[in-house]
Design a protein around this motif. Sequence first.
Motif, PDB file in Angstrom:
ATOM      1  N   GLY A  82       0.811  -1.214   0.000  1.00 32.17           N
ATOM      2  CA  GLY A  82       0.000   0.000   0.000  1.00 32.17           C
ATOM      3  C   GLY A  82       0.846   1.265   0.000  1.00 32.17           C
ATOM      4  O   GLY A  82       0.555   2.216  -0.738  1.00 32.17           O
ATOM      5  N   ARG A  85       2.433   1.695  -3.443  1.00 31.18           N
ATOM      6  CA  ARG A  85       1.467   2.170  -4.442  1.00 31.18           C
ATOM      7  C   ARG A  85       1.114   3.636  -4.237  1.00 31.18           C
ATOM      8  O   ARG A  85       0.910   4.376  -5.199  1.00 31.18           O
ATOM      9  N   LEU A  86       1.024   4.071  -2.975  1.00 26.68           N
ATOM     10  CA  LEU A  86       0.758   5.484  -2.715  1.00 26.68           C
ATOM     11  C   LEU A  86       1.932   6.351  -3.158  1.00 26.68           C
ATOM     12  O   LEU A  86       1.751   7.451  -3.698  1.00 26.68           O
ATOM     13  N   THR A  88       4.223   5.714  -5.486  1.00 27.05           N
ATOM     14  CA  THR A  88       4.502   5.720  -6.924  1.00 27.05           C
ATOM     15  C   THR A  88       3.284   6.013  -7.775  1.00 27.05           C
ATOM     16  O   THR A  88       3.416   6.241  -8.979  1.00 27.05           O
ATOM     17  N   GLY A  89       2.111   5.992  -7.206  1.00 27.66           N
ATOM     18  CA  GLY A  89       0.902   6.283  -7.960  1.00 27.66           C
ATOM     19  C   GLY A  89       0.413   5.094  -8.784  1.00 27.66           C
ATOM     20  O   GLY A  89      -0.414   5.257  -9.674  1.00 27.66           O
ATOM     21  N   LYS A  90       0.905   3.918  -8.516  1.00 28.91           N
ATOM     22  CA  LYS A  90       0.487   2.731  -9.266  1.00 28.91           C
ATOM     23  C   LYS A  90      -0.748   2.124  -8.623  1.00 28.91           C
ATOM     24  O   LYS A  90      -0.998   2.277  -7.446  1.00 28.91           O
ATOM     25  N   GLY A  91      -1.521   1.410  -9.409  1.00 31.10           N
ATOM     26  CA  GLY A  91      -2.697   0.720  -8.906  1.00 31.10           C
ATOM     27  C   GLY A  91      -3.894   1.620  -8.681  1.00 31.10           C
ATOM     28  O   GLY A  91      -4.825   1.240  -7.973  1.00 31.10           O
ATOM     29  N   LYS A  92      -3.889   2.820  -9.269  1.00 26.38           N
ATOM     30  CA  LYS A  92      -5.020   3.726  -9.087  1.00 26.38           C
ATOM     31  C   LYS A  92      -6.184   3.299  -9.978  1.00 26.38           C
ATOM     32  O   LYS A  92      -5.989   2.740 -11.042  1.00 26.38           O
ATOM     33  N   LYS A  93      -7.370   3.598  -9.522  1.00 26.66           N
ATOM     34  CA  LYS A  93      -8.544   3.366 -10.363  1.00 26.66           C
ATOM     35  C   LYS A  93      -8.736   4.593 -11.249  1.00 26.66           C
ATOM     36  O   LYS A  93      -8.638   5.725 -10.805  1.00 26.66           O
ATOM     37  N   ASP A  94      -8.996   4.367 -12.491  1.00 22.11           N
ATOM     38  CA  ASP A  94      -9.159   5.490 -13.427  1.00 22.11           C
ATOM     39  C   ASP A  94     -10.532   6.079 -13.381  1.00 22.11           C
ATOM     40  O   ASP A  94     -11.516   5.653 -13.092  1.00 22.11           O
TER      41      ASP A  94
END
Length: 94
Positions: A82, A85-86, A88-94
């Motif tokens: 978690g 991902r926060l 690097t900005g990966k795994g965001k919902k578009d």
Amino acid sequence: MYAKTAALAARTAARPAGQKRTFLDYLVKMPDKVMETKKIQMAGGTCQGEANPTWLKQDGDVMSLAFGGLLVGVGLMQATVGHYRLATGKGKKD
């Protein structure tokens, strides 16, 4: 309305005196195993350090430790993923 109240009062009065326990009776009359457990815990002394820790002497202690360690490990892994991902900005919902 008064008939229901009278019926309830009659039913309550007809109960036998004393306490009626269901599962609590089992718990109250359970045999005392404190001294038996104390013998296991004090086997070989109580200050053994890492060689023979008191919290690993009873049956099932190793499984409890393994289960707790597994839960902590999974939680740490989820927190690490978690934070990554926060950051690097990966795994965001578009």
